[in-house]
Write a protein that holds these residues in place. Sequence first.
Motif, PDB file in Angstrom:
ATOM      1  N   MET A   1     -25.248 -11.178 -16.835  1.00 24.16           N
ATOM      2  CA  MET A   1     -23.993 -10.642 -17.353  1.00 24.16           C
ATOM      3  C   MET A   1     -22.843 -11.622 -17.167  1.00 24.16           C
ATOM      4  SD  MET A   1     -24.003  -6.565 -16.413  1.00 24.16           S
ATOM      5  CE  MET A   1     -24.495  -6.737 -14.695  1.00 24.16           C
ATOM      6  N   LYS A   2     -23.016 -12.565 -16.237  1.00 26.96           N
ATOM      7  CA  LYS A   2     -21.985 -13.567 -15.981  1.00 26.96           C
ATOM      8  C   LYS A   2     -22.248 -14.872 -16.719  1.00 26.96           C
ATOM      9  CE  LYS A   2     -20.862 -11.677 -11.425  1.00 26.96           C
ATOM     10  NZ  LYS A   2     -19.457 -11.331 -11.709  1.00 26.96           N
ATOM     11  N   GLY A   3     -23.236 -14.867 -17.651  1.00 26.17           N
ATOM     12  CA  GLY A   3     -23.449 -16.025 -18.508  1.00 26.17           C
ATOM     13  C   GLY A   3     -24.585 -16.941 -18.127  1.00 26.17           C
ATOM     14  N   TRP A   4     -25.451 -16.526 -17.203  1.00 24.76           N
ATOM     15  CA  TRP A   4     -26.572 -17.358 -16.790  1.00 24.76           C
ATOM     16  C   TRP A   4     -27.851 -16.962 -17.516  1.00 24.76           C
ATOM     17  CZ3 TRP A   4     -26.518 -21.031 -12.639  1.00 24.76           C
ATOM     18  CH2 TRP A   4     -25.267 -21.174 -12.014  1.00 24.76           C
ATOM     19  N   LYS A   5     -28.764 -17.912 -17.656  1.00 24.83           N
ATOM     20  CA  LYS A   5     -30.127 -17.564 -18.039  1.00 24.83           C
ATOM     21  C   LYS A   5     -30.978 -17.649 -16.780  1.00 24.83           C
ATOM     22  CE  LYS A   5     -31.110 -22.237 -19.837  1.00 24.83           C
ATOM     23  NZ  LYS A   5     -31.554 -22.983 -21.042  1.00 24.83           N
ATOM     24  N   THR A   6     -32.036 -16.845 -16.720  1.00 24.53           N
ATOM     25  CA  THR A   6     -32.754 -16.675 -15.461  1.00 24.53           C
ATOM     26  C   THR A   6     -34.259 -16.784 -15.634  1.00 24.53           C
ATOM     27  OG1 THR A   6     -32.956 -14.274 -15.709  1.00 24.53           O
ATOM     28  CG2 THR A   6     -30.943 -15.104 -14.656  1.00 24.53           C
ATOM     29  N   THR A   7     -34.901 -17.163 -14.559  1.00 26.62           N
ATOM     30  CA  THR A   7     -36.365 -17.156 -14.459  1.00 26.62           C
ATOM     31  C   THR A   7     -36.735 -16.536 -13.124  1.00 26.62           C
ATOM     32  OG1 THR A   7     -36.697 -19.113 -15.846  1.00 26.62           O
ATOM     33  CG2 THR A   7     -38.444 -18.579 -14.294  1.00 26.62           C
ATOM     34  N   LEU A   8     -37.768 -15.723 -13.128  1.00 29.50           N
ATOM     35  CA  LEU A   8     -38.181 -15.021 -11.914  1.00 29.50           C
ATOM     36  C   LEU A   8     -39.581 -15.435 -11.495  1.00 29.50           C
ATOM     37  CD1 LEU A   8     -37.755 -12.719  -9.789  1.00 29.50           C
ATOM     38  CD2 LEU A   8     -38.891 -11.211 -11.427  1.00 29.50           C
ATOM     39  N   ILE A   9     -39.720 -15.760 -10.205  1.00 33.24           N
ATOM     40  CA  ILE A   9     -41.038 -15.911  -9.596  1.00 33.24           C
ATOM     41  C   ILE A   9     -41.255 -14.649  -8.782  1.00 33.24           C
ATOM     42  CG2 ILE A   9     -42.511 -17.301  -8.107  1.00 33.24           C
ATOM     43  CD1 ILE A   9     -40.711 -19.668  -8.629  1.00 33.24           C
ATOM     44  N   GLY A  10     -42.171 -13.821  -9.230  1.00 35.09           N
ATOM     45  CA  GLY A  10     -42.280 -12.454  -8.713  1.00 35.09           C
ATOM     46  C   GLY A  10     -42.931 -12.322  -7.362  1.00 35.09           C
ATOM     47  N   ALA A  11     -43.502 -11.150  -7.129  1.00 37.02           N
ATOM     48  CA  ALA A  11     -43.999 -10.773  -5.810  1.00 37.02           C
ATOM     49  C   ALA A  11     -45.072 -11.725  -5.297  1.00 37.02           C
ATOM     50  CB  ALA A  11     -44.550  -9.347  -5.861  1.00 37.02           C
ATOM     51  N   SER A  12     -44.953 -12.101  -4.029  1.00 34.07           N
ATOM     52  CA  SER A  12     -45.918 -12.901  -3.283  1.00 34.07           C
ATOM     53  C   SER A  12     -46.459 -14.096  -4.081  1.00 34.07           C
ATOM     54  CB  SER A  12     -47.091 -12.009  -2.844  1.00 34.07           C
ATOM     55  OG  SER A  12     -47.907 -12.688  -1.913  1.00 34.07           O
TER      56      SER A  12
ATOM     57  N   TYR B   1     -29.050   3.987 -19.350  1.00 35.21           N
ATOM     58  CA  TYR B   1     -28.724   2.599 -19.708  1.00 35.21           C
ATOM     59  C   TYR B   1     -27.865   2.549 -20.968  1.00 35.21           C
ATOM     60  CZ  TYR B   1     -29.551  -2.169 -21.442  1.00 35.21           C
ATOM     61  OH  TYR B   1     -29.400  -3.434 -21.945  1.00 35.21           O
ATOM     62  N   HIS B   2     -28.250   3.300 -21.982  1.00 38.23           N
ATOM     63  CA  HIS B   2     -27.500   3.288 -23.243  1.00 38.23           C
ATOM     64  C   HIS B   2     -26.160   4.010 -23.110  1.00 38.23           C
ATOM     65  CE1 HIS B   2     -30.534   1.298 -25.611  1.00 38.23           C
ATOM     66  NE2 HIS B   2     -31.454   2.167 -25.245  1.00 38.23           N
ATOM     67  N   ALA B   3     -26.088   4.981 -22.227  1.00 38.50           N
ATOM     68  CA  ALA B   3     -24.840   5.735 -22.068  1.00 38.50           C
ATOM     69  C   ALA B   3     -23.812   4.984 -21.227  1.00 38.50           C
ATOM     70  CB  ALA B   3     -25.131   7.095 -21.436  1.00 38.50           C
ATOM     71  N   LEU B   4     -24.274   4.263 -20.201  1.00 37.28           N
ATOM     72  CA  LEU B   4     -23.363   3.664 -19.224  1.00 37.28           C
ATOM     73  C   LEU B   4     -23.115   2.177 -19.425  1.00 37.28           C
ATOM     74  CD1 LEU B   4     -24.735   5.381 -15.981  1.00 37.28           C
ATOM     75  CD2 LEU B   4     -22.759   6.070 -17.357  1.00 37.28           C
ATOM     76  N   GLY B   5     -24.038   1.485 -20.087  1.00 36.03           N
ATOM     77  CA  GLY B   5     -23.951   0.033 -20.122  1.00 36.03           C
ATOM     78  C   GLY B   5     -24.627  -0.549 -18.898  1.00 36.03           C
ATOM     79  N   LEU B   6     -24.970  -1.836 -18.953  1.00 39.92           N
ATOM     80  CA  LEU B   6     -25.808  -2.428 -17.919  1.00 39.92           C
ATOM     81  C   LEU B   6     -25.162  -2.421 -16.535  1.00 39.92           C
ATOM     82  CD1 LEU B   6     -28.351  -3.819 -17.029  1.00 39.92           C
ATOM     83  CD2 LEU B   6     -27.438  -5.993 -17.872  1.00 39.92           C
ATOM     84  N   SER B   7     -23.907  -2.814 -16.436  1.00 42.33           N
ATOM     85  CA  SER B   7     -23.268  -2.933 -15.122  1.00 42.33           C
ATOM     86  C   SER B   7     -23.238  -1.600 -14.388  1.00 42.33           C
ATOM     87  CB  SER B   7     -21.845  -3.486 -15.278  1.00 42.33           C
ATOM     88  OG  SER B   7     -21.227  -3.604 -14.017  1.00 42.33           O
ATOM     89  N   ASP B   8     -22.722  -0.557 -15.017  1.00 38.99           N
ATOM     90  CA  ASP B   8     -22.647   0.760 -14.380  1.00 38.99           C
ATOM     91  C   ASP B   8     -24.034   1.352 -14.178  1.00 38.99           C
ATOM     92  OD1 ASP B   8     -19.936   0.649 -14.194  1.00 38.99           O
ATOM     93  OD2 ASP B   8     -19.545   1.868 -15.968  1.00 38.99           O
TER      94      ASP B   8
END
Length: 300
Positions: A202-213, A118-125
């Motif tokens: 990475m495209k400028g959004w903030k997010t919320t996750l409703i996880g598994a089941s 992660y630190h070597a490549l950056g998030l996208s790669d």
Amino acid sequence: MYFIQQVSVMTGLSKQVIRKWEERYNLVQPKRLENGYRVYSDTDINALLSVKSLSEQGHSVKRAVQLTKERVTSLETVPTSIRPIQHPPALNDYVFRLLEKGTHCNELELHLILQEAYHALGLSDFLTSVVVPFLNKVGNKWHQKEWDEYQESVSSLVVRDFLVQIRRNFRYREDAPLIIGACLPFEQHEIPLHILLLQFMMKGWKTTLIGASPAPGSIESLVKKLKPAKVILSATTTIPFETDSNLLNSLDQFAVEHPQIDFYLGGTGALDYTKRKKFRAIYVTNSIEDTLITQKNTST
């Protein structure tokens, strides 16, 4: 460079098969250390994986070796800038190391390798060249019974926890538009949503996750409360639809009642189940580009 035992773990091929392909077909040419031990390169491992993949598709080993060598030769004559993607795509050192540690269920080492990548490549790669290829290999190894459920579970959970950590520490503007990602009720696979939401961040959004089941009704409740710009519903399996045959009709009606919000449905299970179904307000897609179209239209 890797010893033959490591190559065997990474490729799922026995040491006997690796030696056989080397000697009979001249597929790879490992270097020899002073003590006589073979050591293999990333290129050698990708050649072995290519032949394995082609043979699983029905080609004889001899033909698979020939196709692999032809592909390598053709690529060497093409400028790097316009070379096509290889099939199967080449794996990198991080993925090889993750597979080795995953085989032995070494959670700490898995986490450290993910952190290094992660630190070597950056998030996208990191997502496209490490996380996705690694998870694909984990799934293949489990389906082909090369790994047991514990090996698959440990590797997947370490990746999930690492992605959760990245999302929690990701910075975004306070006025950024909100997108909610939600597994459907009875759906257990949440990692694809973590990856997708990070791509949105990475495209400028903030997010919320409703996880598994999630509990029935929890998606609608959170959408009413947070009023996001977009909602992404995910199902990797068809279990949600087989368990609740009215699930999609109910969610589609909810989407109709909230026309200011864009609703999307994706995932392998969802795409398979909805092939011949039409919705009034839910858009079925597996493309992040598709989910950005409305935002572009709004901005224009």
